[in-house]
Design a protein around this motif. Structure first.
Motif, short mmCIF file in Angstrom:
data_model
loop_
_atom_site.label_atom_id
_atom_site.label_comp_id
_atom_site.label_asym_id
_atom_site.label_seq_id
_atom_site.Cartn_x
_atom_site.Cartn_y
_atom_site.Cartn_z
N GLU A 1 -0.50 -0.60 7.73
CA GLU A 1 -0.09 -0.27 9.10
C GLU A 1 1.40 -0.59 9.28
O GLU A 1 2.14 0.18 9.93
CB GLU A 1 -0.93 -1.06 10.10
CG GLU A 1 -0.66 -0.73 11.55
CD GLU A 1 -1.26 0.59 12.00
OE1 GLU A 1 -0.94 1.02 13.13
OE2 GLU A 1 -2.04 1.19 11.24
N THR B 1 -6.49 4.98 8.76
CA THR B 1 -6.84 4.38 10.04
C THR B 1 -6.37 5.23 11.22
O THR B 1 -6.38 4.76 12.36
CB THR B 1 -6.24 2.97 10.16
OG1 THR B 1 -4.81 3.06 10.03
CG2 THR B 1 -6.79 2.05 9.09
N PHE C 1 -3.32 6.74 11.86
CA PHE C 1 -1.99 6.49 12.40
C PHE C 1 -1.35 7.76 12.96
O PHE C 1 -0.69 7.72 14.00
CB PHE C 1 -1.09 5.88 11.32
CG PHE C 1 0.29 5.51 11.80
CD1 PHE C 1 0.50 4.29 12.42
CD2 PHE C 1 1.36 6.37 11.62
CE1 PHE C 1 1.77 3.93 12.87
CE2 PHE C 1 2.63 6.02 12.06
CZ PHE C 1 2.84 4.81 12.69
N ARG D 1 -8.93 3.89 17.19
CA ARG D 1 -7.57 4.21 17.59
C ARG D 1 -7.53 5.39 18.56
O ARG D 1 -6.71 5.42 19.48
CB ARG D 1 -6.72 4.53 16.35
CG ARG D 1 -5.22 4.69 16.66
CD ARG D 1 -4.47 5.24 15.46
NE ARG D 1 -4.41 4.35 14.34
CZ ARG D 1 -3.44 3.46 14.12
NH1 ARG D 1 -2.44 3.35 14.97
NH2 ARG D 1 -3.47 2.70 13.05
#
Length: 232
Positions: A22, A56, A58, A86
């Motif tokens: 991340e 994830t 992003f 997310r």
């Protein structure tokens, strides 16, 4: 234990160290050169976008700003779950578990496909490329973001890590597959040296990571990439 979609090739950096990855995602291309280059070639306003190997998630919110619909596909179930968290407040985004060789989408259901640092060895990814050709409809575009190991600080590091890597052979592979090449120079920009060190340690063997840290000053790294793209 996370479930892994059949046929997936392990990605030790993000699979084993998602929190550090991340940090890397936040550091990559703060100027938006990659997004701008893709947009100029094939805008996704009102389109359906596939982010293949979304990790994830992003990049999902960024695509969702203009796209009508965004689908993230990720083979690692725990990362896919993080991606869902997310985007839980974004009604035009969905995340599914799946591998590149078997994308869980119907034929001709996507306008723009994006795969970032998922194919940089070229040969061997033909089944995934065939699946992209299946799911991207006529008039769409496929974008593959890859390392350019022929130039830049990161490119030199990459070649020291993998001296057998043959950039010319990889370029020939993508050309044979009908992709055009857009060479770009981006950068890593970290908040501090600790973040740079953490990322180098998940991207390279420990001894090399320490060498690179000793050799390189500051918190920025120039980074050459190839944007491979093909219209469908």
């Amino acid at each position: 234990m996370a479930e892994i979609a059949a046929g997936a090739v392990p990605s030790p950096n993000i699979w084993n160290f998602p929190q550090v990855y991340e940090i890397e995602n936040r550091a990559v291309d703060p100027d938006g050169a990659l997004e701008s280059a893709m947009w100029q070639l094939r805008p996704w306003a009102g389109a359906t976008v596939l982010d293949l190997g979304c990790g994830t998630g992003f990049h999902l919110p960024r695509f969702a700003r203009e796209a009508a619909r965004v689908v993230g596909v990720e083979p690692h179930s725990a990362l896919a779950a993080a991606a869902r968290r997310r985007v839980r407040d974004l009604p035009n985004v969905a995340v599914r578990v799946g591998a590149a060789q078997s994308i869980p989408l119907p034929d001709a259901s996507v306008d723009v496909a994006h795969a970032r640092w998922a194919y940089f060895f070229g040969p061997g990814c033909e089944p995934g490329l065939a699946e992209l050709s299946r799911v991207v409809r006529r008039g769409g575009a496929i974008f593959i973001i890859d390392n350019d190991a022929t130039r830049s600080t990161f490119g030199r590091w990459f070649r020291r890590w993998l001296p057998s890597y043959d950039p010319a052979a990889v370029e020939r592979f993508w050309s044979r597959q009908g992709f055009a090449r857009e060479p770009l120079m981006i950068r890593w920009s970290f908040a501090d040296r600790d973040d740079l060190a953490a990322v180098l340690r998940i991207e390279f063997p420990a001894e090399l990571a320490e060498e690179f840290l000793r050799e390189h000053e500051g918190c920025e790294v120039d980074y050459a990439v190839n944007l491979w793209w093909r219209r469908t």
